[in-house]
Design a protein around this motif. Structure first.
Motif, PDB file in Angstrom:
ATOM      1  N   LEU A  38      33.840  -9.079  -6.863  1.00  0.00           N
ATOM      2  CA  LEU A  38      34.831  -8.410  -7.990  1.00  0.00           C
ATOM      3  C   LEU A  38      33.875  -7.003  -8.430  1.00  0.00           C
ATOM      4  CD1 LEU A  38      35.736 -11.564  -9.788  1.00  0.00           C
ATOM      5  CD2 LEU A  38      37.362  -9.994  -8.609  1.00  0.00           C
ATOM      6  N   HIS A  39      32.706  -7.034  -8.647  1.00  0.00           N
ATOM      7  CA  HIS A  39      32.099  -5.854  -9.196  1.00  0.00           C
ATOM      8  C   HIS A  39      32.096  -4.746  -8.408  1.00  0.00           C
ATOM      9  CE1 HIS A  39      30.711  -8.081 -12.832  1.00  0.00           C
ATOM     10  NE2 HIS A  39      30.499  -9.005 -11.954  1.00  0.00           N
ATOM     11  N   GLY A  40      32.035  -5.101  -6.917  1.00  0.00           N
ATOM     12  CA  GLY A  40      32.245  -4.048  -6.182  1.00  0.00           C
ATOM     13  C   GLY A  40      33.461  -3.359  -6.110  1.00  0.00           C
ATOM     14  N   ALA A  41      34.644  -4.442  -6.412  1.00  0.00           N
ATOM     15  CA  ALA A  41      35.873  -3.756  -6.190  1.00  0.00           C
ATOM     16  C   ALA A  41      36.182  -3.291  -7.432  1.00  0.00           C
ATOM     17  CB  ALA A  41      36.887  -4.829  -6.146  1.00  0.00           C
ATOM     18  N   TRP A  42      35.457  -3.354  -8.596  1.00  0.00           N
ATOM     19  CA  TRP A  42      35.835  -2.917  -9.862  1.00  0.00           C
ATOM     20  C   TRP A  42      35.087  -1.449  -9.821  1.00  0.00           C
ATOM     21  CZ3 TRP A  42      37.908  -1.082 -13.839  1.00  0.00           C
ATOM     22  CH2 TRP A  42      37.118  -0.735 -14.902  1.00  0.00           C
ATOM     23  N   GLU A  43      33.938  -1.201  -9.260  1.00  0.00           N
ATOM     24  CA  GLU A  43      32.908  -0.034  -9.290  1.00  0.00           C
ATOM     25  C   GLU A  43      34.024   0.810  -8.530  1.00  0.00           C
ATOM     26  OE1 GLU A  43      30.676   1.123 -10.686  1.00  0.00           O
ATOM     27  OE2 GLU A  43      30.478  -0.651 -11.919  1.00  0.00           O
ATOM     28  N   GLN A  44      34.649   0.471  -7.101  1.00  0.00           N
ATOM     29  CA  GLN A  44      35.462   1.404  -6.477  1.00  0.00           C
ATOM     30  C   GLN A  44      36.566   1.809  -7.137  1.00  0.00           C
ATOM     31  OE1 GLN A  44      37.071  -0.392  -2.623  1.00  0.00           O
ATOM     32  NE2 GLN A  44      36.735   1.666  -1.894  1.00  0.00           N
ATOM     33  N   ILE A  45      37.330   0.820  -7.666  1.00  0.00           N
ATOM     34  CA  ILE A  45      38.559   1.312  -8.560  1.00  0.00           C
ATOM     35  C   ILE A  45      38.524   2.234  -9.672  1.00  0.00           C
ATOM     36  CG2 ILE A  45      39.089  -0.463 -10.299  1.00  0.00           C
ATOM     37  CD1 ILE A  45      41.692  -0.754  -9.140  1.00  0.00           C
ATOM     38  N   LYS A  46      37.201   2.352 -10.188  1.00  0.00           N
ATOM     39  CA  LYS A  46      36.829   3.070 -11.504  1.00  0.00           C
ATOM     40  C   LYS A  46      36.969   4.357 -10.773  1.00  0.00           C
ATOM     41  CE  LYS A  46      32.989   1.681 -13.444  1.00  0.00           C
ATOM     42  NZ  LYS A  46      31.989   1.164 -14.519  1.00  0.00           N
ATOM     43  N   VAL A  47      36.024   4.568  -9.805  1.00  0.00           N
ATOM     44  CA  VAL A  47      36.058   6.121  -9.115  1.00  0.00           C
ATOM     45  C   VAL A  47      37.303   6.642  -8.872  1.00  0.00           C
ATOM     46  CG1 VAL A  47      34.946   7.355  -7.105  1.00  0.00           C
ATOM     47  CG2 VAL A  47      33.865   5.500  -8.123  1.00  0.00           C
ATOM     48  N   VAL A  48      38.371   5.695  -7.967  1.00  0.00           N
ATOM     49  CA  VAL A  48      39.452   6.137  -7.678  1.00  0.00           C
ATOM     50  C   VAL A  48      40.207   6.477  -9.063  1.00  0.00           C
ATOM     51  CG1 VAL A  48      41.738   5.538  -6.965  1.00  0.00           C
ATOM     52  CG2 VAL A  48      39.628   4.688  -5.860  1.00  0.00           C
ATOM     53  N   ASP A  49      40.182   5.655  -9.950  1.00  0.00           N
ATOM     54  CA  ASP A  49      41.161   5.813 -11.367  1.00  0.00           C
ATOM     55  C   ASP A  49      40.504   7.281 -11.904  1.00  0.00           C
ATOM     56  OD1 ASP A  49      42.909   5.209 -13.523  1.00  0.00           O
ATOM     57  OD2 ASP A  49      41.102   4.378 -14.682  1.00  0.00           O
ATOM     58  N   ASP A  50      39.182   7.495 -12.168  1.00  0.00           N
ATOM     59  CA  ASP A  50      38.586   8.688 -12.829  1.00  0.00           C
ATOM     60  C   ASP A  50      39.080   9.991 -12.004  1.00  0.00           C
ATOM     61  OD1 ASP A  50      37.420   7.159 -14.792  1.00  0.00           O
ATOM     62  OD2 ASP A  50      35.346   7.481 -13.835  1.00  0.00           O
ATOM     63  N   GLN A  51      39.043   9.835 -10.630  1.00  0.00           N
ATOM     64  CA  GLN A  51      39.363  10.945  -9.943  1.00  0.00           C
ATOM     65  C   GLN A  51      40.957  11.402 -10.218  1.00  0.00           C
ATOM     66  OE1 GLN A  51      37.734  13.228  -8.003  1.00  0.00           O
ATOM     67  NE2 GLN A  51      35.849  12.068  -8.661  1.00  0.00           N
ATOM     68  N   ILE A  52      41.905  10.433 -10.010  1.00  0.00           N
ATOM     69  CA  ILE A  52      43.195  10.499 -10.406  1.00  0.00           C
ATOM     70  C   ILE A  52      43.532  11.266 -11.726  1.00  0.00           C
ATOM     71  CG2 ILE A  52      45.693   9.818 -10.343  1.00  0.00           C
ATOM     72  CD1 ILE A  52      44.601   7.616  -8.191  1.00  0.00           C
ATOM     73  N   GLU A  53      42.744  10.611 -12.869  1.00  0.00           N
ATOM     74  CA  GLU A  53      42.892  11.128 -13.995  1.00  0.00           C
ATOM     75  C   GLU A  53      42.452  12.523 -14.217  1.00  0.00           C
ATOM     76  OE1 GLU A  53      40.391   9.426 -17.289  1.00  0.00           O
ATOM     77  OE2 GLU A  53      41.253  11.126 -18.141  1.00  0.00           O
ATOM     78  N   ARG A  54      41.697  12.971 -13.504  1.00  0.00           N
ATOM     79  CA  ARG A  54      41.411  14.405 -13.502  1.00  0.00           C
ATOM     80  C   ARG A  54      42.743  15.168 -13.321  1.00  0.00           C
ATOM     81  NH1 ARG A  54      37.400  15.613  -9.372  1.00  0.00           N
ATOM     82  NH2 ARG A  54      37.485  17.876 -10.284  1.00  0.00           N
TER      83      ARG A  54
END
Ligand SMILES: [Zn+2]
Ligand SMILES: [Zn+2]
Lengths: 218, 358
Positions: free
Chosen positions: B133-149
């Motif tokens: 779960l933590h790996g999936a969470w760390e990965q999704i955070k990056v994706v979310d942050d990038q799109i949010e830019r």
């Protein structure tokens, strides 16, 4: 006017087995469910899925204050709960007259009425959270046991001159302007239409994300 | 076409590896996001939907999300291909059945999936094999942050991320694990376990099943609330309960081996025997038998089957996968074709596939 939600907007499915299987059926018969109603009872959220005909019966019962229980074949967690009508989303002690007035209220941006939201369980646009704040507050408190977001926030600041306290609502205003522009065009009021269009462009420019602005400059 | 390459591969989350993958099939995190300048999908006009789809597709393509993504125009896919993506867990059934402009961006490992115009404008999903779960969470955070830019997500300081359904508002996060719990089912402890989960407001649902009846002993555990707690706390809420469930299941498996070994061995062997010899077999029965065989492999009662094979068969014996694998040959029924596929698989080792001929 009762409105059906389009297929593909069922968030209840996440709790009731959306991954595989047939399209959701009415809980009272074999017709496809086109109404997805969010119910609240004793702090529990329950989704009711009905065809158009059964939804009418159900909503009439609910508004009579008695609350029919359409049964709960789908949800794992719904067993044994008795229908409490639609009193949940509206808070306790709401009279039929209050309800009638409330149902007619609509969003300034997307135009959804509160009645439509009650039927579909889906909001029309981000502005609804502000437009129906007083009504949503108890609903959300019931669902989540909280009414304040404590998680992550967008890192990008709001444009200069915009009140940060309203979040991205200034950008959501475009939805209302777009509607206004369409209406102006249909009554051939091109002056108003042009004003709306310019206002939309102004807002879009102010909110253009830096990442995209950078590309355009390059 | 890209979907045909998918037919012959399996997603990363089916590898059958990762921590505790004997019980935890996969770990998933998803985020619900909406663009501030468009109505939510159910209220959107055809034009709004097309604009939302275009804006998200173009802007996502312009930012690096850590993975190369392929975009699939779901709105223009044949029904069988949409069903195929559902079986693959890359899109939801609702997304498959919806109308209008919509799509999904996925990476080659099938770990990241970005659904455009589902119930919300954007549903980001990260799916990992085993308990991660933590790996999936760390990965999704990056994706979310990038799109949010590149986009303005609808957000309010008090309500958080604004979603079409108030049940997702705030963090918009859904954290879930898919568990294989055959021993708890056989020993009839499963209901008791789930009642205790409801008390701490976690949701349980059977996977691959209609309604409350889980098929093949697969269950998904997820958070129910999304507001008032941080994403880390919500990830932890699910993460905290998984070791407890793993422990229950392990103990139940030990009990079965210790107290009823002959019985269990018999059940597992019969299941394996049917899968290898049946002439016609339904999806439900296949799922149930594969579940038993999977347990048999893990208990050391069956030696020559790999875990990743069983995981892969769970997906590949579903209707759209079967139909694609047999390459449009419509003259036999699903159940006959499924039985044939299973027999070939267990006889020949490697799974044969006629789709490669295309
Ligand atoms: Zn009905
Ligand atoms: Zn609205």
């Amino acid at each position: 006017m009762i409105q059906s939600s389009s297929p593909g907007t069922v968030c209840a499915g996440e709790r009731t087995g959306r991954t595989c299987g047939d399209a959701m059926k009415c809980q009272q018969c074999d017709n496809p469910a086109v109404f997805h109603i969010t119910e609240l009872e004793a702090g529990n959220v329950r989704e009711v899925h009905l065809c158009e005909e059964h939804a009418r019966v159900y909503l009439n019962q609910s508004e009579g204050g008695d609350g029919g229980d359409p049964g709960e074949p789908g949800a794992v967690e719904g067993k044994g709960q008795k229908g409490g009508g639609l009193s949940g989303p509206l808070g306790v002690g709401q009279t039929a007259e209050d309800l009638a007035v409330l149902d007619k209220r609509c969003c300034d941006m997307c135009g959804i009425t509160f009645f439509e939201f009650r039927n579909q369980g889906r909001l029309g646009c981000p502005h609804d959270y502000l437009q129906f704040e007083k009504e949503l507050d108890p609903l959300i408190a019931n669902i989540h046991g909280a009414t304040e977001h404590t998680g992550r926030r967008p890192s990008r600041p709001v444009p200069e001159g915009v009140d940060a306290g309203s979040g991205t609502d200034g950008l959501t205003a475009i939805i209302g302007l777009r509607r206004g522009m369409k209406e102006a065009i249909s009554r051939e009021d091109y002056e108003s239409a042009k004003e709306s269009r310019d206002a939309i462009r102004g807002i879009e420019d102010a909110w253009t994300p830096p990442a995209k602005a950078g590309e355009e400059n390059a | 076409m890209r979907l045909d390459t998918l037919t012959n591969s399996i997603g990363e989350w089916l590898r059958g590896t990762g921590p505790d993958s004997d019980i935890v099939m996969s770990s998933r995190v998803r985020l619900a996001r909406n663009l501030a300048q468009f109505p939510f999908v159910s209220r959107a006009t055809e034009q709004d939907r097309a604009d939302t789809e275009r804006v998200l597709r173009e802007r996502i393509a312009a930012v690096p999300v850590g993975r190369e993504l392929d975009y699939i125009d779901v709105g223009h896919l044949e029904e069988i291909d949409r069903r195929f993506l559902v079986e693959r867990q890359l899109i939801s059934r609702e997304h498959a059945d919806a109308q209008g402009a919509r799509g999904v961006a996925i990476d080659r490992l099938e770990q990241v999936s970005l659904m455009i115009n589902e119930e919300d404008h954007l549903r980001i999903q990260c799916l990992h094999s085993g308990l991660d779960l933590h790996g999936a969470w760390e990965q999704i955070k990056v994706v979310d942050d990038q799109i949010e830019r590149a986009v303005s997500y609808a957000f309010h300081p008090r309500w958080g991320y604004l979603t079409a359904c108030p049940t997702n508002v705030g963090t918009g996060i859904r954290v879930s694990v898919m568990l294989h719990l055959p021993a708890l089912v056989i020993t009839r402890q499963i209901d008791k376990v789930f009642r205790s989960l409801h008390k701490i407001s976690l949701a349980v649902r059977g996977l691959y099943g209609e309604g409350s009846q889980a098929m093949g002993d697969f269950y998904q555990i997820s958070n129910q609330t999304t507001l008032g707690r941080t994403e880390d706390e919500l990830v932890q809420q699910v993460a905290d309960v998984v070791p407890v469930l793993i422990d229950y299941e392990r103990r139940a498996r030990d009990f079965l081996v210790r107290e009823t070994q002959q019985n269990v061995h018999d059940q597992v062997s019969r299941a394996y025997g049917i899968l290898r010899t049946a002439q016609t077999i339904s999806n439900e029965e296949t799922m149930q038998l594969l579940s038993r065989v999977r347990m048999g492999v893990l208990l050391g009662l069956i030696g020559d089957v790999k875990l990743s094979d069983i995981n892969s068969l769970l997906i590949r014996t579903q209707p759209a996968h079967l139909q694609k694998l047999r390459g449009g040959d419509e003259d036999s029924s699903d159940d006959i074709e499924r039985a044939r596929y299973l027999r070939r698989h267990f006889e020949g080792g490697d799974s044969p596939s006629r789709a490669t001929a295309n």
